[in-house]
Design a protein around this motif. Sequence first.
Motif, PDB file in Angstrom:
ATOM      1  N   ARG A 119      49.933   0.998  18.652  1.00  0.00           N
ATOM      2  CA  ARG A 119      50.601   0.457  19.854  1.00  0.00           C
ATOM      3  C   ARG A 119      50.117   1.193  21.106  1.00  0.00           C
ATOM      4  O   ARG A 119      50.846   1.975  21.713  1.00  0.00           O
ATOM      5  N   ALA A 120      48.866   0.929  21.462  1.00  0.00           N
ATOM      6  CA  ALA A 120      48.295   1.544  22.670  1.00  0.00           C
ATOM      7  C   ALA A 120      48.703   0.693  23.871  1.00  0.00           C
ATOM      8  O   ALA A 120      48.216  -0.416  24.051  1.00  0.00           O
ATOM      9  N   LYS A 121      49.613   1.230  24.675  1.00  0.00           N
ATOM     10  CA  LYS A 121      50.146   0.464  25.813  1.00  0.00           C
ATOM     11  C   LYS A 121      49.668   1.009  27.146  1.00  0.00           C
ATOM     12  O   LYS A 121      49.425   0.257  28.082  1.00  0.00           O
ATOM     13  N   ASP A 122      49.583   2.322  27.242  1.00  0.00           N
ATOM     14  CA  ASP A 122      49.175   2.947  28.505  1.00  0.00           C
ATOM     15  C   ASP A 122      47.817   3.607  28.334  1.00  0.00           C
ATOM     16  O   ASP A 122      47.658   4.512  27.512  1.00  0.00           O
ATOM     17  N   ILE A 123      46.884   3.135  29.136  1.00  0.00           N
ATOM     18  CA  ILE A 123      45.489   3.549  28.949  1.00  0.00           C
ATOM     19  C   ILE A 123      44.978   4.202  30.220  1.00  0.00           C
ATOM     20  O   ILE A 123      45.304   3.755  31.328  1.00  0.00           O
ATOM     21  N   LEU A 124      44.167   5.229  30.043  1.00  0.00           N
ATOM     22  CA  LEU A 124      43.439   5.833  31.164  1.00  0.00           C
ATOM     23  C   LEU A 124      41.944   5.685  30.899  1.00  0.00           C
ATOM     24  O   LEU A 124      41.474   6.008  29.803  1.00  0.00           O
ATOM     25  N   VAL A 125      41.246   5.185  31.897  1.00  0.00           N
ATOM     26  CA  VAL A 125      39.791   5.071  31.780  1.00  0.00           C
ATOM     27  C   VAL A 125      39.158   5.905  32.890  1.00  0.00           C
ATOM     28  O   VAL A 125      39.491   5.737  34.069  1.00  0.00           O
ATOM     29  N   ILE A 126      38.262   6.797  32.498  1.00  0.00           N
ATOM     30  CA  ILE A 126      37.563   7.631  33.488  1.00  0.00           C
ATOM     31  C   ILE A 126      36.140   7.100  33.612  1.00  0.00           C
ATOM     32  O   ILE A 126      35.450   6.939  32.595  1.00  0.00           O
ATOM     33  N   CYS A 143      51.521  10.970  28.871  1.00  0.00           N
ATOM     34  CA  CYS A 143      51.779   9.624  29.407  1.00  0.00           C
ATOM     35  C   CYS A 143      50.760   8.555  29.001  1.00  0.00           C
ATOM     36  O   CYS A 143      50.906   7.402  29.390  1.00  0.00           O
ATOM     37  N   TYR A 144      49.722   8.909  28.244  1.00  0.00           N
ATOM     38  CA  TYR A 144      48.740   7.896  27.825  1.00  0.00           C
ATOM     39  C   TYR A 144      48.645   7.827  26.296  1.00  0.00           C
ATOM     40  O   TYR A 144      48.769   8.841  25.603  1.00  0.00           O
ATOM     41  N   ASP A 145      48.394   6.609  25.812  1.00  0.00           N
ATOM     42  CA  ASP A 145      48.146   6.423  24.385  1.00  0.00           C
ATOM     43  C   ASP A 145      46.657   6.540  24.070  1.00  0.00           C
ATOM     44  O   ASP A 145      46.258   6.892  22.964  1.00  0.00           O
ATOM     45  N   LEU A 146      45.858   6.195  25.064  1.00  0.00           N
ATOM     46  CA  LEU A 146      44.406   6.194  24.857  1.00  0.00           C
ATOM     47  C   LEU A 146      43.725   6.587  26.168  1.00  0.00           C
ATOM     48  O   LEU A 146      44.069   6.064  27.230  1.00  0.00           O
ATOM     49  N   ILE A 147      42.784   7.523  26.067  1.00  0.00           N
ATOM     50  CA  ILE A 147      41.927   7.857  27.212  1.00  0.00           C
ATOM     51  C   ILE A 147      40.492   7.539  26.814  1.00  0.00           C
ATOM     52  O   ILE A 147      40.026   7.967  25.747  1.00  0.00           O
ATOM     53  N   ILE A 197      44.873   9.051  21.504  1.00  0.00           N
ATOM     54  CA  ILE A 197      43.454   9.077  21.093  1.00  0.00           C
ATOM     55  C   ILE A 197      42.573   9.225  22.333  1.00  0.00           C
ATOM     56  O   ILE A 197      42.833   8.606  23.368  1.00  0.00           O
ATOM     57  N   LEU A 198      41.539  10.041  22.210  1.00  0.00           N
ATOM     58  CA  LEU A 198      40.516  10.176  23.260  1.00  0.00           C
ATOM     59  C   LEU A 198      39.190   9.648  22.718  1.00  0.00           C
ATOM     60  O   LEU A 198      38.754  10.066  21.641  1.00  0.00           O
TER      61      LEU A 198
END
Lengths: 283, 283
Positions: free
Chosen positions: A75-82, A148-152, A184-185
Amino acid sequence: MSLWFTEKQTENVGFSIKVSRQLFSKKSDFQKIEIFDSEEFGRFLALDGIMMLTEKDEHIYHEMIVHPAMAVHPRAKDILVIGAGDGGVLRELARYKSIKHIDVVEIDENVVEAAKEFLPQTACGFKDPRIDLHFEDGVRFVRRKSDCYDLIIVDSTDPFGPGEGLFTKEFYGGCNKALRKDGILVNQHESPFYKDDAAAMAHTHKHIFKRFPIAKVYQAHIPTYPSGHWLFGFASKKYHPLKNLNSDKWNALKIKTRYYNTNLHLGAFALPTYVEEMLKDVE
Amino acid sequence: MSLWFTEKQTENVGFSIKVSRQLFSKKSDFQKIEIFDSEEFGRFLALDGIMMLTEKDEHIYHEMIVHPAMAVHPRAKDILVIGAGDGGVLRELARYKSIKHIDVVEIDENVVEAAKEFLPQTACGFKDPRIDLHFEDGVRFVRRKSDCYDLIIVDSTDPFGPGEGLFTKEFYGGCNKALRKDGILVNQHESPFYKDDAAAMAHTHKHIFKRFPIAKVYQAHIPTYPSGHWLFGFASKKYHPLKNLNSDKWNALKIKTRYYNTNLHLGAFALPTYVEEMLKDVE
């Protein structure tokens, strides 16, 4: 007359593409941004003379940096993309209805503007209303975030120039803190083949391995990147990239891909012996 | 001054290696044979301007064309190798004590002579006493053989020039006849990425698929071949490349490899979606 773009992949290796015309060229505060058109690869983007994407093979990179983690995290809902100034990662993320919010941190606004004008194939990703776009340094952005993130996803350029800070232990420590307890990163990990790329890869893996209980590496064939053999890091606090792959659930989403599939997902983590040895050396 | 060797991988793509010197050049009855030395890749062999092997990455190709079949077939004793004038396939086969006899059919004696003089890293393979070397056309050789090989390895050049006949349905039919009832054929299969290579690959798969009950394809990262994404065909009368893999037995042999391992063996058959679709189109 024929016009050729040549990237020096190492001091002794050149990769050349016949160019039909140059579409864009600008020196930003961070780098030289160029976009060309070519018969073989369609349009392509170069930063400081290094090919970042071509229309012919960018889908391989973008599918492989997004879908493996999304097929593992339940359940990856909040994602950060760099990084991701071209929008390709966002285009792939946009295919998941379950995602609620995506922060995108790109240091160079000029890359996004150029992509929006000349690279519609990837820049279409910016249209998604769930995206918040931040023009700032990824290292500084991550420093302020906690749990605060599920996936970066770290879609960085090479570890020279503006992307340099994204390959430091401080940055990966910051990513760990910014992730939730089952986060997860995914990190673009360079290539194991040429000496300098391999050193960057080993260096990165060392930092990530120290900071995450699960730190695995997977591979893809990306023809326009040096050697064509590209690696990604999968670092995780809880989920294992193979044991927690939910193939049935991912296949039920019916996301149409051209490279990624759940069988290939399993295969991509099976690395050549020499790469396994490089990784073990720094673990 | 700097000297560069450039291979036109397609009309619009060049791959260039900085050369320290040319070691050998000869026009044989079949092709132009050249050997160069380079800092990045060590020595490399080109036939008609196409790179056949470099000392830096030939082990990937040679390990991947030999070990998967040897790890599947429970008792491969009689082997036929077509092509392989550089000796690399023979070097890998020589590591199996269980092999009794190897027929090698190379059309161009000059390639073997040049390799023996300038490419000791691969030509060491010719030293094995179990080898019978035949200088003739592989298509004609195979035509005379029936029910006598456990494994045939087709280490061909590209499907243009002297290797052309090795990509025909007559040839693959001949291979089927030459194999015992549980025999395996491994074929270098070109690349799925650039248009002409992909067409050759599909064409080859079509012929093989029609003639063998089991016809699978596997992949490897070979940086100096066009796109770096290379395929091999595994065609078999009885043994399945995954279900009949005997990892324990192969690992007990303690053959030291740098690319191949039995985990990667399983992963190598997991193909990208676009390659799976290309194969299905001709099946």
